[in-house]
Design an enzyme around this catalytic site. Structure first.
Site, short mmCIF file in Angstrom:
data_model
loop_
_atom_site.label_atom_id
_atom_site.label_comp_id
_atom_site.label_asym_id
_atom_site.label_seq_id
_atom_site.Cartn_x
_atom_site.Cartn_y
_atom_site.Cartn_z
N ASP A 281 41.18 29.31 21.69
CA ASP A 281 40.70 28.78 20.63
C ASP A 281 39.91 27.54 20.85
O ASP A 281 39.96 26.72 21.64
CB ASP A 281 41.75 27.92 19.43
CG ASP A 281 41.09 28.00 18.02
OD1 ASP A 281 41.37 28.74 17.02
OD2 ASP A 281 40.57 27.08 18.06
N CYS A 379 39.29 36.54 6.55
CA CYS A 379 39.90 36.45 5.62
C CYS A 379 38.71 36.32 4.32
O CYS A 379 38.79 35.50 3.39
CB CYS A 379 41.02 35.40 5.48
SG CYS A 379 40.49 33.69 5.92
C1 LIG Z 1 40.84 31.96 10.84
S1 LIG Z 1 41.20 30.91 11.90
C2 LIG Z 1 42.31 32.03 12.95
C3 LIG Z 1 43.59 31.81 12.39
C4 LIG Z 1 44.58 32.60 13.52
N1 LIG Z 1 43.98 33.79 13.95
C5 LIG Z 1 45.87 32.92 12.66
O1 LIG Z 1 46.50 34.04 12.41
O2 LIG Z 1 46.55 32.16 12.82
C6 LIG Z 1 39.56 30.95 13.08
C7 LIG Z 1 39.84 30.39 14.23
O3 LIG Z 1 38.77 30.23 14.88
C8 LIG Z 1 38.60 29.05 15.46
N2 LIG Z 1 37.16 29.07 16.09
C9 LIG Z 1 36.00 28.72 15.46
N3 LIG Z 1 34.89 28.77 16.21
C10 LIG Z 1 35.72 29.41 17.66
C11 LIG Z 1 34.78 29.63 18.64
N4 LIG Z 1 33.40 29.58 19.01
N5 LIG Z 1 35.69 30.05 19.70
C12 LIG Z 1 37.04 30.17 19.58
N6 LIG Z 1 37.36 29.76 18.35
C13 LIG Z 1 36.72 29.59 17.24
C14 LIG Z 1 38.89 27.94 14.66
O4 LIG Z 1 39.22 26.64 15.46
C15 LIG Z 1 39.93 28.43 14.09
O5 LIG Z 1 41.25 27.99 14.68
#
Ligand SMILES: C[S@@+](CC[C@H](N)C(=O)[O-])C[C@H]1O[C@@H](n2cnc3c(N)ncnc32)[C@H](O)[C@@H]1O
Length: 440
Positions: A281, A379
């Site tokens: 992340d 989502c």
């Molecule tokens: C929808 S949430 C993920 C939820 C998680 N998969 C769960 O089931 O608990 C999206 C995540 O993507 C991360 N994120 C955003 N941009 C990103 C990037 N460029 N690389 C990696 N992670 C990223 C955010 O910090 C966030 O935690």
């Protein structure tokens, strides 16, 4: 701490959270953390939370009614009174509490906010609403924003993307969500978990196509559920549990969860198969929550801070058999859980999200072993982030083949499957599973 003798404390706390969300653009969960800190009982905290959700779901109508009832907008320093009255109107409209008790609590909340000179105004506004309710409310239906309680841009986009379903999507987003659980298979079976929940006085149902899910019929304190502290249960909507089904996991696979925090899906992956999991992340603080979840659930995965769109800064060069991209998105599928999203998310945010999602997908695809599967999930309920995104990815990558998974719930939307909010009582989610073909 505020001892609540007149019902004012939870109403005032709700109003304080609402002013932060609606005037200052703050996320509701964070606003509630500070606003609820002074409440003594769990009952008051739950009431304040419920009232803040109710106002956010109906904000355009409540704001309109207040504008009709109050000829001169309060001065900036008195702005909190607007939100206390919005809470009062929401309560008068839903009629759970007797009207005199609602008015009394709202007037006491105005005094509690240090605005005692506005008690008369508050009393008059709420009583006038009661008297003029039928006439005032007759104006609401003509305007879609007031009638549905969503911003115009989102209503328009949903009408465009889901011409046959948009009204159901909006309606579902205004319903309170169920409390959905995921059973940790490493700890116990779903049958055993269900038996323990029933023995502890809870009622729960299951959904046939979701092998690890249980849905409680009444709300409950999560940490007091049997098996929760020991790692037997997690809170997770059914639609979020589908990612694992799309991944076709097997022991020994090298799996990357590329947007892992706070770790719901990463933990589900580890509960389901003996795989070598990397949870990546970009947000190191949120990655700590993944670690906390793994510890509670007694799971073992590698935590890696890094940008999924820039793998050369963190990748060790070994291909992955499975990649989950649970991408940052508009979260328009989970509005029933997070009613603030509809006001915090702006139309202009979508193009930037679509661009980021595409960059992450393109950057990670070469890390997938030939024959491996990448699951793209959001989502969101917006075509641009979902099947349109999938379609353009497939145009750019000839070595990607869609896996249909039509045994799993969702509307087939070429490519991928869309759960619309409310389907099987789940959140809105999109999944697209793609296999990487051997290079030609
Ligand atoms: C929808 S949430 C993920 C939820 C998680 N998969 C769960 O089931 O608990 C999206 C995540 O993507 C991360 N994120 C955003 N941009 C990103 C990037 N460029 N690389 C990696 N992670 C990223 C955010 O910090 C966030 O935690």
């Amino acid at each position: 701490m505020v001892a609540d003798v007149d019902g004012s404390a939870p109403r005032l706390a709700a109003a304080r959270a609402l002013i932060q969300v609606l005037d200052q653009g703050r996320n509701l969960d964070m606003a509630l953390d500070s606003a609820l800190a002074g409440l003594v009982t769990a009952q008051d905290r739950s009431l304040a939370r419920r009232l803040s959700h109710a106002v956010l779901r109906d904000w355009p109508a409540l704001d309109y009614l207040l504008s009709a009832l109050i000829k001169r907008r309060p001065a900036r320093r008195d702005r909190l009174v607007w939100f206390i009255l919005a809470v009062g109107l929401a309560e008068l409209r839903d009629q759970r509490e007797p009207a005199p008790a609602v008015v009394h609590a709202a007037v006491a909340a105005v005094a509690g906010a240090g605005l005692a000179r506005l008690k008369g105004l508050a009393n008059a506004v709420l009583r006038n609403f009661q008297r003029q309710r039928a006439v005032l409310e007759s104006d609401l239906a003509a305007d879609p924003v007031r009638a549905w309680g969503y911003p115009a841009w989102l209503i328009e986009r949903l009408r465009h993307d889901w011409p046959g379903q948009w009204e159901r999507v909006l309606t579902a987003g205004n319903q309170p969500p169920p409390l959905s659980l995921r059973v940790n298979r490493r700890y116990w079976s779903r049958e055993k978990a269900l038996a323990e929940l029933v023995a502890a006085g809870h009622e729960a149902g299951s959904i046939a196509s979701l092998p690890d899910a249980l849905v409680l019929t009444r709300r409950a304190a999560i940490s007091a559920l049997p098996g929760f502290t020991a790692g037997g249960l997690s809170v997770q909507d059914g639609a979020a549990q589908l990612a694992v089904e799309h991944l076709e996991l097997a022991a020994g696979q090298r799996v990357l969860d590329a947007c892992a925090a706070p770790g719901g899906k990463a933990a589900h992956i580890l509960e389901r198969a003996d795989v070598d999991l990397t949870a990546l992340d970009i947000d190191a603080a949120r990655l700590d929550q993944v670690g906390d979840n793994f510890r509670r659930l007694k799971l073992d995965g590698r935590l890696l801070p890094g940008d999924a769109a820039d793998p050369m800064t963190w990748w060790d060069g070994q291909a992955f058999d499975r990649i989950l991209v649970d991408a940052p998105c508009s979260a328009t599928g989970v509005i029933r859980r997070h009613p603030d999203i509809r006001w915090l998310r702006k139309s202009g945010d979508i193009a930037a999200l679509v661009d980021l999602q595409a960059r992450i997908l393109d950057a990670l695809w070469p890390l997938l072993a030939p024959g491996g599967i990448l699951v793209y999930a959001t989502c969101s309920v917006l075509a641009a982030e979902n099947h349109d995104q999938g379609r353009s990815f497939l145009e750019r990558h000839e070595d990607a083949e869609v896996i249909d998974h039509d045994h799993l719930p969702g509307l087939a939307c070429s490519p991928g499957r869309q759960i619309l909010p409310g389907m099987l009582d789940m959140d809105g989610f999109y999944h697209l599973a793609m296999r990487r073909l051997q290079s030609a």
